[in-house]
Design a protein around this motif. Structure first.
Motif, PDB file in Angstrom:
ATOM      1  N   ASN A   1       0.795  -1.237   0.000  1.00 54.65           N
ATOM      2  CA  ASN A   1       0.000   0.000   0.000  1.00 54.65           C
ATOM      3  C   ASN A   1       0.821   1.278   0.000  1.00 54.65           C
ATOM      4  OD1 ASN A   1      -2.988  -0.984   0.533  1.00 54.65           O
ATOM      5  ND2 ASN A   1      -1.690  -2.188   1.894  1.00 54.65           N
ATOM      6  N   PHE A   2       2.125   1.178  -0.285  1.00 52.81           N
ATOM      7  CA  PHE A   2       2.971   2.364  -0.188  1.00 52.81           C
ATOM      8  C   PHE A   2       2.582   3.461  -1.179  1.00 52.81           C
ATOM      9  CE2 PHE A   2       5.101  -0.290  -3.322  1.00 52.81           C
ATOM     10  CZ  PHE A   2       5.447   0.606  -4.317  1.00 52.81           C
TER      11      PHE A   2
ATOM     12  N   LYS B   1       7.707   6.982   9.214  1.00 51.69           N
ATOM     13  CA  LYS B   1       7.769   7.919   8.089  1.00 51.69           C
ATOM     14  C   LYS B   1       9.006   7.665   7.237  1.00 51.69           C
ATOM     15  CE  LYS B   1       7.941  12.849   6.962  1.00 51.69           C
ATOM     16  NZ  LYS B   1       8.004  14.229   7.515  1.00 51.69           N
ATOM     17  N   ASP B   2      10.159   7.468   7.887  1.00 47.57           N
ATOM     18  CA  ASP B   2      11.405   7.239   7.146  1.00 47.57           C
ATOM     19  C   ASP B   2      11.380   5.896   6.420  1.00 47.57           C
ATOM     20  OD1 ASP B   2      12.412   9.667   7.934  1.00 47.57           O
ATOM     21  OD2 ASP B   2      13.565   8.863   9.615  1.00 47.57           O
ATOM     22  N   TYR B   3      10.775   4.887   7.054  1.00 52.53           N
ATOM     23  CA  TYR B   3      10.701   3.584   6.393  1.00 52.53           C
ATOM     24  C   TYR B   3       9.801   3.648   5.169  1.00 52.53           C
ATOM     25  CZ  TYR B   3       9.920  -1.321   5.441  1.00 52.53           C
ATOM     26  OH  TYR B   3       9.829  -2.540   4.804  1.00 52.53           O
ATOM     27  N   LEU B   4       8.655   4.326   5.297  1.00 54.41           N
ATOM     28  CA  LEU B   4       7.739   4.471   4.169  1.00 54.41           C
ATOM     29  C   LEU B   4       8.424   5.232   3.028  1.00 54.41           C
ATOM     30  CD1 LEU B   4       4.944   4.158   2.914  1.00 54.41           C
ATOM     31  CD2 LEU B   4       4.234   6.237   4.140  1.00 54.41           C
ATOM     32  N   GLU B   5       9.169   6.260   3.374  1.00 49.36           N
ATOM     33  CA  GLU B   5       9.899   7.013   2.346  1.00 49.36           C
ATOM     34  C   GLU B   5      10.928   6.121   1.658  1.00 49.36           C
ATOM     35  OE1 GLU B   5      13.581  10.034   2.337  1.00 49.36           O
ATOM     36  OE2 GLU B   5      11.960  10.633   3.689  1.00 49.36           O
ATOM     37  N   LYS B   6      11.582   5.266   2.437  1.00 48.59           N
ATOM     38  CA  LYS B   6      12.584   4.360   1.876  1.00 48.59           C
ATOM     39  C   LYS B   6      11.951   3.408   0.861  1.00 48.59           C
ATOM     40  CE  LYS B   6      15.732   0.698   3.356  1.00 48.59           C
ATOM     41  NZ  LYS B   6      16.280  -0.026   4.518  1.00 48.59           N
ATOM     42  N   ILE B   7      10.795   2.826   1.196  1.00 45.40           N
ATOM     43  CA  ILE B   7      10.109   1.912   0.284  1.00 45.40           C
ATOM     44  C   ILE B   7       9.689   2.647  -0.990  1.00 45.40           C
ATOM     45  CG2 ILE B   7       8.077   0.446  -0.015  1.00 45.40           C
ATOM     46  CD1 ILE B   7      10.243  -0.693   1.812  1.00 45.40           C
ATOM     47  N   ARG B   8       9.173   3.849  -0.832  1.00 46.18           N
ATOM     48  CA  ARG B   8       8.772   4.639  -1.997  1.00 46.18           C
ATOM     49  C   ARG B   8       9.977   4.996  -2.860  1.00 46.18           C
ATOM     50  NH1 ARG B   8       4.393   8.481   1.274  1.00 46.18           N
ATOM     51  NH2 ARG B   8       2.601   7.081   0.968  1.00 46.18           N
ATOM     52  N   MET B   9      11.101   5.275  -2.213  1.00 44.92           N
ATOM     53  CA  MET B   9      12.298   5.629  -2.970  1.00 44.92           C
ATOM     54  C   MET B   9      12.838   4.424  -3.741  1.00 44.92           C
ATOM     55  SD  MET B   9      13.782   8.429  -3.566  1.00 44.92           S
ATOM     56  CE  MET B   9      13.155   9.414  -2.203  1.00 44.92           C
ATOM     57  N   GLN B  10      12.743   3.229  -3.168  1.00 43.06           N
ATOM     58  CA  GLN B  10      13.160   2.025  -3.884  1.00 43.06           C
ATOM     59  C   GLN B  10      12.335   1.837  -5.161  1.00 43.06           C
ATOM     60  OE1 GLN B  10      12.699  -1.059  -0.926  1.00 43.06           O
ATOM     61  NE2 GLN B  10      14.779  -0.814  -0.145  1.00 43.06           N
TER      62      GLN B  10
END
Length: 288
Positions: free
Chosen positions: A192-193, A226-235
């Motif tokens: 769901n990212f 928040k940082d983990y979600l950003e990391k997944i989106r950045m991948q």
């Protein structure tokens, strides 16, 4: 051509997956390795040997620095993630042994837990020897080498069961229950990212209140939500930049960023360059 066909068919039928670390960063469109590096779990048993430059493996809340000749066992069901740098030189190997094969060979396999540090230096050295041999055999791609790979894997398993195993029921059950809570959370974020998901949404998955979940999540993963979600989106964004011709606006939307402006901002923070420049330097058309 016939020999290569036989090699590929044998590999399909063998209960082993081998990842030579020099191939950690294959061609951008190689999906086979993409999932191996991000946070994930599997029922297979994985043994990792580092050779060359250091890298980190996050496993169940702990960060392991994989220095040269460092070995780590990833047990069935353990959440883990490889944290690498494209500028480093890696030359180790990861051996992944199918759960179904292990269960078939050892019916009570689920009662075992492995740690390379349990064994003495002599037996760790033997396992290291077999792993390096597996890497070299795998890379040379010679006919009938799958027999040698299975032989070496059998020697590794013998040493693990004989010298590096423990009764996981004695001290790991509580930790695994804790881990299972986050399997659902990680799966939900991965699926769901692209949506506008919140801390409250994810806390409900873990059946915890938001404030406790926020602290617990950071303690477990080493990153806040928040940082983990950003990391997944950045991948996802990096994958799209390297493998599609989508414009930046489309990449940002498909990666879950609200605007292309916020995407560019986060991208520059992570990569010290713009998405456009990153695509020019690393994309599939960079040599054309």
């Amino acid at each position: 051509m016939k020999a290569l066909y036989e090699i590929n068919k044998m590999k399909e039928n063998y209960p082993l997956k081998i990842v030579a670390h020099k191939n950690f960063f294959p061609k951008p469109d190689d999906l086979a390795h993409r999932g191996l590096l991000k946070l994930h779990w599997h029922r297979s048993l994985e043994i990792v040997l580092s050779c060359g430059d250091d890298f980190n493996i996050w496993k169940e809340g702990d960060l392991f620095t994989m220095a040269n000749h460092k070995m780590l066992v990833i047990n069935s069901g353990e959440n883990h993630e490889f944290r690498l740098s494209r500028s480093n030189h890696y030359d180790g190997v990861s051996l992944i042994i199918a759960y179904d094969f292990l269960k078939r060979m050892i019916p009570n396999y689920d009662d075992y837990w492995f740690d390379a540090n349990i064994g003495d230096a002599e037996h760790r050295k033997e396992i290291e020897h077999w792993l390096i041999d597996i890497r070299d055999i795998y890379l040379r791609q010679a006919p009938w080498d799958s027999f040698l790979l299975l032989k070496n894997a059998s020697m590794i398993l013998y040493n693990l069961f004989e010298f590096c195993s423990d009764d996981k029921l004695s001290g790991h059950t509580q930790k695994w229950a804790y881990s299972n809570r986050y399997k659902d959370v990680i799966s939900y974020i991965d699926q769901n990212f692209k949506e506008d998901i919140s801390l409250t949404d994810v806390a409900k998955i873990a059946k915890l209140n938001s404030s406790f979940f926020s602290r617990d999540f950071k303690q477990y993963l080493g990153l806040n939500f928040k940082d983990y979600l950003e990391k997944i989106r950045m991948q996802q964004a990096v994958y799209l930049l390297l493998n599609t011709n989508d414009n930046i606006e489309t990449v940002s939307i498909q990666s879950g960023f609200r605007t292309s402006r916020s995407f560019i901002h986060y991208f520059e923070q992570n990569f010290n360059t713009t998405p456009t420049n990153y695509r020019k330097l690393n994309g599939r058309n960079r040599n054309k």
